[in-house]
Design an enzyme around this catalytic site. Structure first.
Site, PDB file in Angstrom:
ATOM      1  N   LYS A  11       0.887  -1.038   0.072  1.00 11.66           N
ATOM      2  CA  LYS A  11      -0.145   0.123  -0.028  1.00 11.66           C
ATOM      3  C   LYS A  11       0.724   1.369   0.101  1.00 11.66           C
ATOM      4  O   LYS A  11       2.289   1.269   0.373  1.00 11.66           O
ATOM      5  CB  LYS A  11      -0.998  -0.136   1.101  1.00 11.66           C
ATOM      6  N   PRO A  16       9.754  -4.772   0.896  1.00 16.56           N
ATOM      7  CA  PRO A  16      10.892  -4.510   1.969  1.00 16.56           C
ATOM      8  C   PRO A  16      10.178  -4.366   3.504  1.00 16.56           C
ATOM      9  O   PRO A  16       9.075  -3.861   3.586  1.00 16.56           O
ATOM     10  CB  PRO A  16      11.424  -3.129   1.679  1.00 16.56           C
ATOM     11  N   MET A  17      11.056  -4.822   4.514  1.00 16.61           N
ATOM     12  CA  MET A  17      10.527  -4.869   5.846  1.00 16.61           C
ATOM     13  C   MET A  17      10.911  -3.431   6.090  1.00 16.61           C
ATOM     14  O   MET A  17      11.881  -2.676   5.970  1.00 16.61           O
ATOM     15  CB  MET A  17      11.189  -5.845   6.621  1.00 16.61           C
ATOM     16  N   GLY A  18       9.913  -2.874   6.993  1.00 14.98           N
ATOM     17  CA  GLY A  18      10.065  -1.601   7.669  1.00 14.98           C
ATOM     18  C   GLY A  18      10.059  -0.514   6.499  1.00 14.98           C
ATOM     19  O   GLY A  18      10.747   0.578   6.649  1.00 14.98           O
ATOM     20  N   GLY A  19       9.441  -0.667   5.292  1.00 17.55           N
ATOM     21  CA  GLY A  19       9.534   0.420   4.381  1.00 17.55           C
ATOM     22  C   GLY A  19       8.375   1.240   4.148  1.00 17.55           C
ATOM     23  O   GLY A  19       8.427   2.411   3.607  1.00 17.55           O
ATOM     24  N   GLY A  20       7.389   1.253   5.043  1.00 21.03           N
ATOM     25  CA  GLY A  20       6.149   2.084   5.012  1.00 21.03           C
ATOM     26  C   GLY A  20       5.344   1.708   3.713  1.00 21.03           C
ATOM     27  O   GLY A  20       4.343   2.446   3.612  1.00 21.03           O
ATOM     28  N   VAL A  21       5.420   0.287   3.278  1.00 22.48           N
ATOM     29  CA  VAL A  21       4.292   0.079   2.257  1.00 22.48           C
ATOM     30  C   VAL A  21       3.614  -1.042   2.902  1.00 22.48           C
ATOM     31  O   VAL A  21       2.928  -1.843   1.943  1.00 22.48           O
ATOM     32  CB  VAL A  21       5.110  -0.679   0.982  1.00 22.48           C
ATOM     33  N   GLY A  22       3.624  -1.309   4.112  1.00 21.45           N
ATOM     34  CA  GLY A  22       2.662  -2.088   4.679  1.00 21.45           C
ATOM     35  C   GLY A  22       2.818  -3.800   4.721  1.00 21.45           C
ATOM     36  O   GLY A  22       1.914  -4.435   4.891  1.00 21.45           O
ATOM     37  N   GLY A  59       4.447  -6.111   6.290  1.00 26.16           N
ATOM     38  CA  GLY A  59       3.764  -7.070   7.526  1.00 26.16           C
ATOM     39  C   GLY A  59       2.458  -6.949   7.797  1.00 26.16           C
ATOM     40  O   GLY A  59       1.989  -7.966   8.171  1.00 26.16           O
ATOM     41  N   ASP A 103      -2.613  -0.468  10.778  1.00 27.93           N
ATOM     42  CA  ASP A 103      -2.817  -0.735   9.293  1.00 27.93           C
ATOM     43  C   ASP A 103      -3.325  -2.041   8.745  1.00 27.93           C
ATOM     44  O   ASP A 103      -3.748  -1.913   7.677  1.00 27.93           O
ATOM     45  CB  ASP A 103      -1.504  -0.491   8.740  1.00 27.93           C
TER      46      ASP A 103
END
EC number: 2.7.1.148
Length: 302
Positions: free
Chosen positions: A32, A115-121, A123, A157
């Protein structure tokens, strides 16, 4: 079957067996973007009031899931540095078991590309896909609203991915209004850094009093992100990547980062810029979509 991380390609090639991987079923776990993010205040409990616009991307992880009779949850591969009991996928499966009394278990395989911790949701999307998929496979028959109530216990989220539609979120993110922003093409880049969300939200320079505006007005104004200035000042890798991207198109931070994105009217223009990206950053090109690929997939198999 070869997996395609653009879900629209898999959907267009859909057949009765195309969502099967051996005995497992495959489920999309899309990325996202926060097309805008404004912070309107801080509550007494420490949470921030915000206004944000979520849109899904036609790109993301795949989860291969099969039910098992013994009630155990087996997850592969293990994510480096993350204990199984702390993994959102594992926790999502357990919370559904606990709240429905279901005695079935699951084998879950994550094909990770986001990517982990990327702000694209990534996890949060994984957790939502597990809740929705296991509700289908275990026949626990919870409504999307009931699943979202479980999902919010895993992360703020998670409900948006369960909800399944692009949405305008208010409050602490729990008040959702369906929305249909233009489905543009995006270049999404991930600088080589990890962002501390706690640092961003406790930073003294973070704006916390942006006036609330009606959605009709927000959609007609230039989009922004109240976290962006703090992140750019604290993380030089983000500053460098965003400065480069802004040379080619309107660009900004998603969530608290580290990913930044630029928007384009067509795939050709987006791909041309992506092909010039600095070698130090990873990323992808994807189209925005207002209906979650997970829910499009479920519509096909149901």
């Amino acid at each position: 079957m070869k997996k395609n991380y653009r879900f629209s390609t898999a959907l267009s090639q859909f057949s009765a067996d195309s969502f099967r991987q051996g005995k497992s079923l495959r489920f999309p776990s899309p990325a996202k973007l926060n097309l805008f993010l404004y912070i309107n205040g801080k509550r007494a409990d420490g949470y921030h009031e915000l206004q944000t616009l979520f849109q899904f991307l036609d790109y993301g992880d795949w989860l291969e899931i099969s039910a098992r009779a013994d009630g155990e949850i087996h997850l592969t591969p293990q994510l480096p540095g993350v204990k199984e009991e702390d993994n959102l996928i594992y926790r999502a499966a357990h919370i559904l078991q606990q709240n429905t009394g279901c005695t079935l278990g699951a084998d879950i395989r994550l094909d990770k590309i986001l990517p982990m911790g990327g702000g694209v949701g990534g996890g949060s999307s994984n957790a939502a896909t597990v809740l929705v998929a296991l509700n289908y496979l275990w026949k626990t028959r919870l409504s999307l609203s009931e699943l979202a109530d479980l999902g919010v216990k895993l992360g703020a989220d998670v409900p948006i991915f369960i909800h399944g539609n692009a949405a305008f979120a208010e409050g602490v993110g729990e008040k959702l209004t369906d929305c249909e922003p233009p489905e543009k093409w995006f270049v999404v880049l991930k600088p080589e850094t990890s962002i501390s969300t706690a640092l961003v939200f406790t930073h003294p320079d973070l704006p916390r009093n942006t006036p609330k505006r009606p959605l009709t007005r927000l959609l007609t104004e230039e989009y922004g992100n109240d976290c962006e200035k703090v992140v750019r000042n604290c993380y030089p890798e983000v500053e460098e990547t965003l400065t480069w991207l802004l040379k080619y198109a309107p660009s900004r931070l998603t969530g608290t980062g580290a990913c930044v994105f630029a928007e384009f009217d067509n795939e050709k223009s987006a791909q041309a810029v992506f092909d010039m990206k600095p070698a130090s950053v990873s990323g992808f090109v994807a189209k925005g979509c207002n209906r979650s690929p997970l829910h499009q997939w479920l519509d096909k198999i149901s």
